[in-house]
Motif scaffolding. Structure first.
Motif, PDB file in Angstrom:
ATOM      1  N   MET A  86       0.843  -1.182   0.000  1.00 44.85           N
ATOM      2  CA  MET A  86       0.000   0.000   0.000  1.00 44.85           C
ATOM      3  C   MET A  86       0.885   1.241   0.000  1.00 44.85           C
ATOM      4  SD  MET A  86      -3.196   0.763   2.422  1.00 44.85           S
ATOM      5  CE  MET A  86      -3.535   2.378   2.987  1.00 44.85           C
ATOM      6  N   HIS A  87       0.553   2.171  -0.834  1.00 46.12           N
ATOM      7  CA  HIS A  87       1.323   3.408  -0.984  1.00 46.12           C
ATOM      8  C   HIS A  87       0.694   4.515  -0.137  1.00 46.12           C
ATOM      9  CE1 HIS A  87       3.053   1.405  -4.474  1.00 46.12           C
ATOM     10  NE2 HIS A  87       1.825   1.098  -4.815  1.00 46.12           N
ATOM     11  N   GLN A  88       1.496   5.452   0.253  1.00 43.43           N
ATOM     12  CA  GLN A  88       0.984   6.622   0.967  1.00 43.43           C
ATOM     13  C   GLN A  88       0.660   7.683  -0.082  1.00 43.43           C
ATOM     14  OE1 GLN A  88       4.248   7.212   3.747  1.00 43.43           O
ATOM     15  NE2 GLN A  88       2.954   6.413   5.390  1.00 43.43           N
ATOM     16  N   PHE A  89      -0.572   7.649  -0.575  1.00 44.79           N
ATOM     17  CA  PHE A  89      -0.968   8.493  -1.697  1.00 44.79           C
ATOM     18  C   PHE A  89      -0.764   9.973  -1.426  1.00 44.79           C
ATOM     19  CE2 PHE A  89      -4.860   7.936   0.759  1.00 44.79           C
ATOM     20  CZ  PHE A  89      -5.338   9.234   0.854  1.00 44.79           C
ATOM     21  N   GLU A  90      -0.945  10.395  -0.172  1.00 45.19           N
ATOM     22  CA  GLU A  90      -0.840  11.816   0.126  1.00 45.19           C
ATOM     23  C   GLU A  90       0.591  12.340  -0.030  1.00 45.19           C
ATOM     24  OE1 GLU A  90      -0.468   9.589   4.013  1.00 45.19           O
ATOM     25  OE2 GLU A  90      -1.789   9.464   2.286  1.00 45.19           O
ATOM     26  N   LYS A  91       1.563  11.433  -0.108  1.00 47.34           N
ATOM     27  CA  LYS A  91       2.951  11.833  -0.330  1.00 47.34           C
ATOM     28  C   LYS A  91       3.323  11.844  -1.813  1.00 47.34           C
ATOM     29  CE  LYS A  91       4.650  10.422   4.166  1.00 47.34           C
ATOM     30  NZ  LYS A  91       5.607   9.618   4.921  1.00 47.34           N
ATOM     31  N   LEU A  92       2.445  11.334  -2.658  1.00 42.81           N
ATOM     32  CA  LEU A  92       2.724  11.300  -4.097  1.00 42.81           C
ATOM     33  C   LEU A  92       2.540  12.694  -4.699  1.00 42.81           C
ATOM     34  CD1 LEU A  92       0.810   8.023  -5.077  1.00 42.81           C
ATOM     35  CD2 LEU A  92       3.304   8.330  -4.921  1.00 42.81           C
ATOM     36  N   ASN A  93       3.538  13.164  -5.429  1.00 43.79           N
ATOM     37  CA  ASN A  93       3.445  14.481  -6.070  1.00 43.79           C
ATOM     38  C   ASN A  93       2.257  14.571  -7.015  1.00 43.79           C
ATOM     39  OD1 ASN A  93       5.650  15.635  -4.777  1.00 43.79           O
ATOM     40  ND2 ASN A  93       7.090  14.971  -6.354  1.00 43.79           N
ATOM     41  N   ILE A  94       1.974  13.483  -7.725  1.00 42.15           N
ATOM     42  CA  ILE A  94       0.857  13.499  -8.665  1.00 42.15           C
ATOM     43  C   ILE A  94      -0.463  13.732  -7.927  1.00 42.15           C
ATOM     44  CG2 ILE A  94       0.646  10.975  -8.691  1.00 42.15           C
ATOM     45  CD1 ILE A  94      -0.278  11.174 -11.598  1.00 42.15           C
TER      46      ILE A  94
ATOM     47  N   SER B 249     -12.342  13.126  -9.566  1.00 46.26           N
ATOM     48  CA  SER B 249     -12.045  11.743  -9.934  1.00 46.26           C
ATOM     49  C   SER B 249     -10.541  11.486 -10.053  1.00 46.26           C
ATOM     50  CB  SER B 249     -12.730  11.409 -11.267  1.00 46.26           C
ATOM     51  OG  SER B 249     -12.371  10.134 -11.718  1.00 46.26           O
ATOM     52  N   ILE B 250      -9.784  12.490 -10.433  1.00 42.99           N
ATOM     53  CA  ILE B 250      -8.343  12.289 -10.660  1.00 42.99           C
ATOM     54  C   ILE B 250      -7.626  11.918  -9.357  1.00 42.99           C
ATOM     55  CG2 ILE B 250      -6.209  13.310 -11.547  1.00 42.99           C
ATOM     56  CD1 ILE B 250      -8.088  15.091 -13.363  1.00 42.99           C
ATOM     57  N   PRO B 251      -7.615  12.774  -8.330  1.00 41.52           N
ATOM     58  CA  PRO B 251      -6.914  12.370  -7.098  1.00 41.52           C
ATOM     59  C   PRO B 251      -7.603  11.207  -6.381  1.00 41.52           C
ATOM     60  CG  PRO B 251      -8.063  14.435  -6.728  1.00 41.52           C
ATOM     61  CD  PRO B 251      -8.164  14.128  -8.202  1.00 41.52           C
ATOM     62  N   SER B 252      -8.921  11.093  -6.549  1.00 40.20           N
ATOM     63  CA  SER B 252      -9.642   9.996  -5.896  1.00 40.20           C
ATOM     64  C   SER B 252      -9.189   8.643  -6.433  1.00 40.20           C
ATOM     65  CB  SER B 252     -11.151  10.151  -6.099  1.00 40.20           C
ATOM     66  OG  SER B 252     -11.615  11.330  -5.487  1.00 40.20           O
ATOM     67  N   ASN B 253      -9.036   8.543  -7.738  1.00 35.40           N
ATOM     68  CA  ASN B 253      -8.598   7.281  -8.326  1.00 35.40           C
ATOM     69  C   ASN B 253      -7.132   6.996  -8.049  1.00 35.40           C
ATOM     70  OD1 ASN B 253     -10.697   5.690  -9.852  1.00 35.40           O
ATOM     71  ND2 ASN B 253     -11.154   7.782 -10.487  1.00 35.40           N
TER      72      ASN B 253
ATOM     73  N   SER C 146      -3.746   3.454  -5.093  1.00 39.84           N
ATOM     74  CA  SER C 146      -2.585   3.292  -4.212  1.00 39.84           C
ATOM     75  C   SER C 146      -2.895   2.376  -3.041  1.00 39.84           C
ATOM     76  CB  SER C 146      -2.088   4.644  -3.703  1.00 39.84           C
ATOM     77  OG  SER C 146      -2.950   5.166  -2.726  1.00 39.84           O
ATOM     78  N   GLY C 147      -4.168   2.282  -2.697  1.00 37.97           N
ATOM     79  CA  GLY C 147      -4.570   1.436  -1.584  1.00 37.97           C
ATOM     80  C   GLY C 147      -4.850  -0.004  -1.980  1.00 37.97           C
ATOM     81  N   ARG C 148      -4.698  -0.311  -3.239  1.00 34.28           N
ATOM     82  CA  ARG C 148      -4.942  -1.675  -3.720  1.00 34.28           C
ATOM     83  C   ARG C 148      -3.732  -2.557  -3.445  1.00 34.28           C
ATOM     84  NH1 ARG C 148     -10.200  -2.794  -5.557  1.00 34.28           N
ATOM     85  NH2 ARG C 148     -11.215  -0.765  -5.448  1.00 34.28           N
ATOM     86  N   ASN C 149      -3.907  -3.849  -3.656  1.00 33.49           N
ATOM     87  CA  ASN C 149      -2.891  -4.820  -3.273  1.00 33.49           C
ATOM     88  C   ASN C 149      -1.837  -5.106  -4.325  1.00 33.49           C
ATOM     89  OD1 ASN C 149      -4.083  -5.193  -0.759  1.00 33.49           O
ATOM     90  ND2 ASN C 149      -5.513  -6.688  -1.570  1.00 33.49           N
ATOM     91  N   SER C 150      -1.947  -4.511  -5.493  1.00 38.63           N
ATOM     92  CA  SER C 150      -0.961  -4.824  -6.523  1.00 38.63           C
ATOM     93  C   SER C 150      -0.714  -3.618  -7.423  1.00 38.63           C
ATOM     94  CB  SER C 150      -1.431  -6.011  -7.381  1.00 38.63           C
ATOM     95  OG  SER C 150      -2.491  -5.615  -8.233  1.00 38.63           O
ATOM     96  N   ASN C 151       0.444  -3.636  -8.052  1.00 35.80           N
ATOM     97  CA  ASN C 151       0.766  -2.587  -9.009  1.00 35.80           C
ATOM     98  C   ASN C 151      -0.175  -2.627 -10.205  1.00 35.80           C
ATOM     99  OD1 ASN C 151       2.820  -1.703  -7.397  1.00 35.80           O
ATOM    100  ND2 ASN C 151       4.458  -2.602  -8.594  1.00 35.80           N
ATOM    101  N   GLN C 152      -0.625  -3.829 -10.569  1.00 37.11           N
ATOM    102  CA  GLN C 152      -1.556  -3.974 -11.692  1.00 37.11           C
ATOM    103  C   GLN C 152      -2.866  -3.237 -11.373  1.00 37.11           C
ATOM    104  OE1 GLN C 152      -2.594  -8.015 -12.650  1.00 37.11           O
ATOM    105  NE2 GLN C 152      -3.482  -7.455 -14.608  1.00 37.11           N
ATOM    106  N   GLN C 153      -3.361  -3.394 -10.157  1.00 36.95           N
ATOM    107  CA  GLN C 153      -4.584  -2.696  -9.767  1.00 36.95           C
ATOM    108  C   GLN C 153      -4.348  -1.193  -9.676  1.00 36.95           C
ATOM    109  OE1 GLN C 153      -5.760  -4.660  -6.143  1.00 36.95           O
ATOM    110  NE2 GLN C 153      -6.988  -6.176  -7.244  1.00 36.95           N
ATOM    111  N   PHE C 154      -3.193  -0.797  -9.155  1.00 32.08           N
ATOM    112  CA  PHE C 154      -2.852   0.628  -9.084  1.00 32.08           C
ATOM    113  C   PHE C 154      -2.829   1.208 -10.502  1.00 32.08           C
ATOM    114  CE2 PHE C 154       0.375   3.762  -6.913  1.00 32.08           C
ATOM    115  CZ  PHE C 154      -0.508   4.806  -7.108  1.00 32.08           C
TER     116      PHE C 154
END
Length: 121
Positions: free
Chosen positions: A1-9, A45-49, A54-62
């Protein structure tokens, strides 16, 4: 799981949402359930997705959710051009929004490539 709030995007996408809300504030009331609503939903929708992916279990889902965010970014560019064409926003604001969208799109492509290469991310 990634910490989305730290992602620049994600941070840039949140800035874009604020910009869209500000830009659509002055749209006519008859656009409340039309273009105003559509632009705001596309922007949100952009930051929500990005966050959901980022909270999904795989890079494929991300990657899948980044793809949805990419589609929403393209939608928002189209809606911005339409708003300018209908004289709901001026060219300067339109260019600023489109530039933000293009930057987010480029970041999205880079992140997707990174996720595809790095299965541990």
């Amino acid at each position: 799981m990634h910490q989305f709030e730290k992602l620049n995007i994600w941070q840039k996408a949140m800035d874009l949402v604020a910009e869209i809300y500000k830009a659509t504030e002055q749209f006519p009331n008859e656009e409340k359930y039309g273009l105003t609503s559509q632009m705001r939903r596309s922007a949100v929708s952009i930051p929500s997705n990005i966050a959901e992916g980022s909270g999904r279990n795989s890079n494929q889902q991300f990657n899948y959710f980044l793809g949805i965010a990419s589609g929403s970014t393209s939608e928002l560019i189209t809606q911005t051009f339409l708003s300018e064409r209908l004289k709901l926003i001026d060219k300067e604001i339109s260019e600023k929004i489109v530039d933000q969208c293009v930057e987010i799109s480029k970041m999205n492509i880079s992140l997707q490539k990174s996720l595809s290469k790095n299965t541990n991310y």
